[in-house]
Design a protein around this motif. Structure first.
Motif, PDB file in Angstrom:
ATOM      1  N   UNK A  36      12.315   2.440   2.317  1.00 17.15           N
ATOM      2  CA  UNK A  36      12.113   1.604   1.136  1.00 17.15           C
ATOM      3  C   UNK A  36      10.657   1.599   0.695  1.00 17.15           C
ATOM      4  N   UNK A  37       9.742   1.776   1.617  1.00 14.16           N
ATOM      5  CA  UNK A  37       8.314   1.752   1.304  1.00 14.16           C
ATOM      6  C   UNK A  37       7.808   3.093   0.764  1.00 14.16           C
ATOM      7  N   UNK A  38       8.651   4.111   0.803  1.00 14.99           N
ATOM      8  CA  UNK A  38       8.248   5.439   0.358  1.00 14.99           C
ATOM      9  C   UNK A  38       8.237   5.503  -1.163  1.00 14.99           C
ATOM     10  N   UNK A  39       7.240   6.168  -1.694  1.00 17.06           N
ATOM     11  CA  UNK A  39       7.148   6.330  -3.149  1.00 17.06           C
ATOM     12  C   UNK A  39       8.265   7.211  -3.683  1.00 17.06           C
ATOM     13  N   UNK A  40       8.539   7.087  -4.978  1.00 18.33           N
ATOM     14  CA  UNK A  40       9.638   7.833  -5.592  1.00 18.33           C
ATOM     15  C   UNK A  40       9.492   9.338  -5.431  1.00 18.33           C
ATOM     16  N   UNK A  41       8.285   9.854  -5.562  1.00 17.59           N
ATOM     17  CA  UNK A  41       8.064  11.299  -5.494  1.00 17.59           C
ATOM     18  C   UNK A  41       8.325  11.858  -4.092  1.00 17.59           C
ATOM     19  N   UNK A  42       8.097  11.075  -3.068  1.00 13.93           N
ATOM     20  CA  UNK A  42       8.228  11.564  -1.697  1.00 13.93           C
ATOM     21  C   UNK A  42       9.619  11.327  -1.120  1.00 13.93           C
TER      22      UNK A  42
END
Length: 76
Positions: A36-42
């Motif tokens: 959930x903490x991961x950015x959209x691009x990654x």
């Protein structure tokens, strides 16, 4: 480091299946939180790493468990 691994081995040897289940739920929850903490691009790469890690760990565990399951079913 050897002391840490020895302590972990001793603890795991005394664990029940319920304790192991709690550890797995805890680790799963941590994985969800990290996802959930991961950015959209990654997210695609994180998902790919998660799938590869899951398969690389699940398949050997199940292959190791199946003979035990077969023996347990034969005993019934």
């Amino acid at each position: 480091m050897k002391t840490l691994f020895s302590a972990a081995d001793e603890y795991i040897a005394r664990m029940t299946w319920k304790d192991m289940g709690l550890v797995k739920l805890c680790l799963c929850s941590m994985g969800v939180l990290l996802g959930l903490a991961t950015g959209k691009k990654a997210r695609k790469w994180v998902a790919l790493v998660a799938v590869v890690t899951f398969l690389a760990t699940y398949i050997p565990l199940i292959l190791d468990f199946l003979p035990h399951l077969g023996r347990a079913l034969k005993e019934d």
